[in-house]
Design a protein around this motif. Sequence first.
Motif, PDB file in Angstrom:
ATOM      1  N   ILE A  64      -3.960 -31.000  -1.235  1.00 42.16           N
ATOM      2  CA  ILE A  64      -4.370 -29.752  -1.978  1.00 42.16           C
ATOM      3  C   ILE A  64      -3.877 -29.506  -3.185  1.00 42.16           C
ATOM      4  O   ILE A  64      -4.481 -29.116  -4.208  1.00 42.16           O
ATOM      5  CB  ILE A  64      -4.031 -28.556  -0.866  1.00 42.16           C
ATOM      6  CG1 ILE A  64      -5.121 -28.603   0.211  1.00 42.16           C
ATOM      7  CG2 ILE A  64      -4.264 -27.209  -1.668  1.00 42.16           C
ATOM      8  CD1 ILE A  64      -6.413 -28.343   0.109  1.00 42.16           C
ATOM      9  N   ILE A 126      -5.089 -22.144   3.620  1.00 39.35           N
ATOM     10  CA  ILE A 126      -5.862 -22.477   2.653  1.00 39.35           C
ATOM     11  C   ILE A 126      -7.047 -21.587   2.735  1.00 39.35           C
ATOM     12  O   ILE A 126      -7.620 -20.969   1.710  1.00 39.35           O
ATOM     13  CB  ILE A 126      -6.298 -23.991   2.556  1.00 39.35           C
ATOM     14  CG1 ILE A 126      -4.834 -24.876   2.303  1.00 39.35           C
ATOM     15  CG2 ILE A 126      -7.222 -24.274   1.478  1.00 39.35           C
ATOM     16  CD1 ILE A 126      -4.185 -24.334   1.149  1.00 39.35           C
ATOM     17  N   ARG A 130      -8.693 -18.715   0.051  1.00 36.15           N
ATOM     18  CA  ARG A 130     -10.027 -19.122  -0.589  1.00 36.15           C
ATOM     19  C   ARG A 130     -11.197 -18.226  -0.164  1.00 36.15           C
ATOM     20  O   ARG A 130     -12.276 -18.091  -0.753  1.00 36.15           O
ATOM     21  CB  ARG A 130     -10.571 -20.661  -0.232  1.00 36.15           C
ATOM     22  CG  ARG A 130      -9.718 -21.562  -0.896  1.00 36.15           C
ATOM     23  CD  ARG A 130     -10.152 -22.791  -0.651  1.00 36.15           C
ATOM     24  NE  ARG A 130      -9.698 -23.800  -1.277  1.00 36.15           N
ATOM     25  CZ  ARG A 130      -9.922 -25.175  -1.508  1.00 36.15           C
ATOM     26  NH1 ARG A 130     -10.953 -25.714  -0.942  1.00 36.15           N
ATOM     27  NH2 ARG A 130      -9.317 -25.904  -2.130  1.00 36.15           N
TER      28      ARG A 130
END
Length: 137
Positions: A64, A126, A130
């Motif tokens: 990432i 994550i 997002r």
Amino acid sequence: MRQSSSKLNLIYLYRLPVIGLCLLIFWQSSNPSIISTSLFSHDDKVLHFGVWALLAFLIARDLIAEKPFWPLTKIKIITIVFACLFGLSDEIHQAFVPSRSASAGDFLADCAGSIFGCLFYLDVFIRKNRRPNNKSL
């Protein structure tokens, strides 16, 4: 010059922990087991699961950071495949170490831990960041 400094920071913060854990696993697999008596039934499977979950967590974190625009599906596949193949190589390595043996159960625990660690990192750290702020969700 600033770009190379940024690249080094990525390597130090994200890739070195992956390499360090892989080296630690390899070193530990080269020696007799640290724990001589079982703490509970199948304790070695729990240890394999936990270590490979951590490995997959660190691999996903590295990917990432280094490839932020890659789709999450690609990161999942690469992370899980790499961690599982490392687990397979660890079992093959142990087959050649005196006082150690290869185990299909350990390999399955490695793969299960890899899947868990990858999905845990991507879903908890994550996807949460997002998602757009939508109060109706």
